[in-house]
Design a protein around this motif. Structure first.
Motif, PDB file in Angstrom:
ATOM      1  N   CYS A   1      -1.247  -0.478  -4.305  1.00 13.93           N
ATOM      2  CA  CYS A   1      -2.467  -1.445  -3.721  1.00 13.93           C
ATOM      3  C   CYS A   1      -2.664  -2.529  -3.903  1.00 13.93           C
ATOM      4  CB  CYS A   1      -3.885  -1.221  -5.007  1.00 13.93           C
ATOM      5  SG  CYS A   1      -5.080  -1.351  -5.423  1.00 13.93           S
TER       6      CYS A   1
ATOM      7  N   SER B   1      -8.539   3.375  -3.017  1.00 17.86           N
ATOM      8  CA  SER B   1      -6.746   3.097  -2.537  1.00 17.86           C
ATOM      9  C   SER B   1      -5.894   3.603  -3.079  1.00 17.86           C
ATOM     10  CB  SER B   1      -6.267   2.223  -4.075  1.00 17.86           C
ATOM     11  OG  SER B   1      -6.853   2.983  -5.351  1.00 17.86           O
TER      12      SER B   1
ATOM     13  N   ASP C   1      -2.598   5.774  -5.779  1.00 18.17           N
ATOM     14  CA  ASP C   1      -3.472   4.880  -6.393  1.00 18.17           C
ATOM     15  C   ASP C   1      -3.092   2.970  -6.528  1.00 18.17           C
ATOM     16  OD1 ASP C   1      -2.675   6.353  -8.891  1.00 18.17           O
ATOM     17  OD2 ASP C   1      -5.011   5.801  -9.357  1.00 18.17           O
TER      18      ASP C   1
ATOM     19  N   SER D   1      -4.163  -4.441  -2.980  1.00 20.95           N
ATOM     20  CA  SER D   1      -5.767  -5.189  -3.469  1.00 20.95           C
ATOM     21  C   SER D   1      -5.985  -5.747  -4.845  1.00 20.95           C
ATOM     22  CB  SER D   1      -7.170  -4.231  -2.785  1.00 20.95           C
ATOM     23  OG  SER D   1      -7.213  -3.094  -3.144  1.00 20.95           O
TER      24      SER D   1
ATOM     25  N   ASN E   1       0.860  -1.063  -0.083  1.00 20.81           N
ATOM     26  CA  ASN E   1      -0.224   0.019   0.032  1.00 20.81           C
ATOM     27  C   ASN E   1       0.693   1.296  -0.230  1.00 20.81           C
ATOM     28  OD1 ASN E   1      -2.451  -1.462  -0.212  1.00 20.81           O
ATOM     29  ND2 ASN E   1      -2.622  -1.008   1.497  1.00 20.81           N
TER      30      ASN E   1
END
Length: 313
Positions: free
Chosen positions: A286, A295, A283, A288, A267
């Motif tokens: 991220c 994000s 962003d 994810s 992150n």
């Protein structure tokens, strides 16, 4: 006890006043850590851009945002309670050349009555933002660089930097609209555009304004002169039966670094360099796997908290 790299009383410079930079600033502010924000834009918001065109705000950057992260849900609920954000749509159209339009359902998309930039403005309210136009090197002290990797790389080294796709956003105003979708539509298999949105529906004011995002390939051909993409965008909208009349006005905005072509598997980044901490956020950071407005918020929040933790040890 403090580390060799500083203390909680040391000032932090946040480079970039987009969503990630604003989220980092809020974390530092709540912890009482002194900071300053520098940005080269004329207004905070970064790629959540909502300039005033012909008397109203038009979202030319991010098209909307979604909510999955539990903590971000709380943030969005606060925006909603203040009238800054609203649930908009979970079904978008799908347009494809020589194909009957259809729809696709996904997560709830959120929009903003005053434009997406208004969210960042709210987050940095009361914080001074200094001009960074002349910034060519990292400023002194601890720094968080909250911007796309190609821009961050001009100031510091970026591990495994990711590339970005370019986009030109073309806004078009009309006397009226009769479009073959509701709210917005993804465009598949077209060489010139890949997204078109009814900005009046998004903003809930009914204004007959469309915003179309070009494909990266079309954008690359017009980065030196964004207005050159307008004709191709209008032709595409006619081909897809979105419009049948000429717009009363048009406006093109270039995004050289519009969206990450990939993403980092964490992150944020935070390292010691020459006796100070240097963080990276945005962003594209991220884990994810899907860069989005959410994000960027997560990245800025997390790098701010980690910086506080390390400064306090």
């Amino acid at each position: 006890m403090t580390s060799d790299s500083g203390s909680l009383s040391d000032s932090v410079t946040i480079v970039g006043a987009g969503m990630a930079g604003a989220a980092c600033a809020q974390v530092l502010h709540h912890a009482g850590v002194p900071f300053r924000i520098v940005d080269r834009g004329r207004a905070p918001g970064g790629r959540m851009s909502s300039p005033e065109l012909h008397g109203r705000r038009v979202d030319l950057g991010a098209g909307y945002f979604t909510v999955r992260d539990q903590e971000f849900t709380t943030v969005v609920a606060d925006w909603e309670s203040k009238g800054l954000a609203r649930q908009w749509a979970n079904t978008f159209g799908i347009l494809k050349p020589e194909t009957v339009p259809c729809t696709t359902t996904g997560p709830v998309r959120w929009a903003t009555p005053a434009g997406l930039r208004s969210l960042v403005r709210n987050m940095v309210e009361g914080f001074e933002i200094q001009d960074s136009t002349e910034l060519t090197d990292l400023p002194d002290g601890h720094v968080v660089v909250a911007m796309p990797d190609p821009q961050a790389a001009r100031l510091t080294s970026v591990p495994d930097a990711v590339d970005y796709d370019a986009v030109i956003a073309v806004a078009c105003g009309f006397d009226g609209l009769d479009i073959p979708f509701r709210d917005a539509a993804f465009v598949n298999d077209h060489p010139d555009i890949d997204f078109v949105v009814d900005d009046g529906a998004r903003r809930a004011d009914g204004a007959p304004v469309l915003v179309a995002h070009t494909t990266s390939e079309r954008a690359q051909q017009h980065l030196d002169e964004p207005d050159g993409a307008i004709g191709s965008v209008l032709d595409a909208l006619r081909e897809l039966s979105v419009i049948t009349t000429q717009p009363t006005w048009t406006h093109a905005h270039r995004w050289t670094f519009a969206k990450p072509a990939a993403q980092h598997d964490s992150n944020f980044a935070l390292e010691q360099q020459d006796g100070r901490f240097v963080g990276l956020a945005g962003d594209q950071w991220c884990d994810s796997g899907v860069p989005r407005v959410e994000s960027a918020w997560r990245s800025g929040t997390d790098v701010g908290r980690e910086l506080i933790l390390r400064l306090g040890n």
